[in-house]
Write a protein that holds these residues in place. Sequence first.
Motif, mmCIF file in Angstrom:
data_model
loop_
_atom_site.group_PDB
_atom_site.id
_atom_site.type_symbol
_atom_site.label_atom_id
_atom_site.label_comp_id
_atom_site.label_asym_id
_atom_site.label_seq_id
_atom_site.Cartn_x
_atom_site.Cartn_y
_atom_site.Cartn_z
ATOM 1 N N SER A 149 0.737 -1.183 0.091
ATOM 2 C CA SER A 149 0.206 -0.144 -0.123
ATOM 3 C C SER A 149 1.214 1.205 -0.172
ATOM 4 C CB SER A 149 -1.004 -0.110 1.233
ATOM 5 O OG SER A 149 -1.617 1.221 1.058
ATOM 6 N N ASP A 218 0.513 10.129 -4.060
ATOM 7 C CA ASP A 218 0.008 8.476 -4.517
ATOM 8 C C ASP A 218 -1.011 8.310 -3.347
ATOM 9 O OD1 ASP A 218 1.212 7.978 -6.217
ATOM 10 O OD2 ASP A 218 3.411 7.045 -6.113
ATOM 11 N N GLU A 222 -4.966 7.345 -3.525
ATOM 12 C CA GLU A 222 -5.068 5.272 -2.892
ATOM 13 C C GLU A 222 -6.264 5.322 -2.341
ATOM 14 O OE1 GLU A 222 -2.316 2.192 -2.580
ATOM 15 O OE2 GLU A 222 -2.946 2.600 -0.167
ATOM 16 N N THR A 226 -9.491 3.690 -2.576
ATOM 17 C CA THR A 226 -9.709 2.863 -1.877
ATOM 18 C C THR A 226 -11.182 3.063 -1.540
ATOM 19 O OG1 THR A 226 -7.529 2.076 -0.822
ATOM 20 C CG2 THR A 226 -9.852 2.131 0.353
#
Length: 296
Positions: A149, A218, A222, A226
């Motif tokens: 992640s 990033d 993310e 998500t």
Amino acid sequence: MPWCPNCKTEYREGITHCADCKAELVADLSVVKAGMEDTTSLLVKVDGRQADFAKKLADFLEYSGVPVNVSEPDAEGLIGVYTTPEAYRDAKRHFQAFYSVEAENAFLSGEETLEQEFFSEEEEADVEEKTEELPAEKDIFRHEKSYVSAVSRYEDYRSSGFTFVSFGILGTGFALLNLLDIVPLFNVFSAAVILVMFTAFLVMGIFSFTKAGKLKEDAVKEKALTAEVRKWLEENISEDTLHTYDTRNGTEGKSEELLYLNRLDSLRETLLTEFPDLNSSFAEQLIEDFYSTHFD
């Protein structure tokens, strides 16, 4: 003349088992299932007492469209599960998923860990040589690396940065106080060594903060992705959806492992259709988290 059903070697009369793969010889190769004529790549060997495991694995692979052949117990009582060189990577991926579920169930039930001998270096090298010329679309295992992640990496670097910088500042200040003879606890040489060491801590802290800064964008993307994926799953995936998968895949009434694995496969296909740019391994993580939270 007897033949080996796995490696197709012909033997003279009187020999009952293959010298290479230990499979029981057959009188006629026509007894080998159609479409499985080249099942020579060993996927796994299990003790004869684990014949049920081998059969469940073979049923799962066969259902998943992977060519599979199970040998009779050899002289040592081991049963081999074979596939074709071309399907080895696919079989390996399915086996790893299947075995992880079986191992978890064995652990939860207090049973002994399954004993197996699989993915030997020799077999890996042999399969790599045989499959290196296959089209890229068949090399489905090449992208199956664990997803790390961006949020986790960002938080790790940021936390490391705070730790290194904090210790670096305190240590450097302490060393300077020694060198200036304000707090003369060490001699000059020792104080200089301490100063160098904690200066290195400062440098590592700055490096960690720099990496964290590069990952911040990033990580933000993310987090947003998500949240979007989880919201979509909440709104579109229900018990009825899973039953639809079961009906479509013909897994109703099958083992819990097969049901679970096929549901995850179907969920991943659905999710990647909806989010085609989503990393496959990241999608698997999100699906497993969602499934365990809502349906386990």
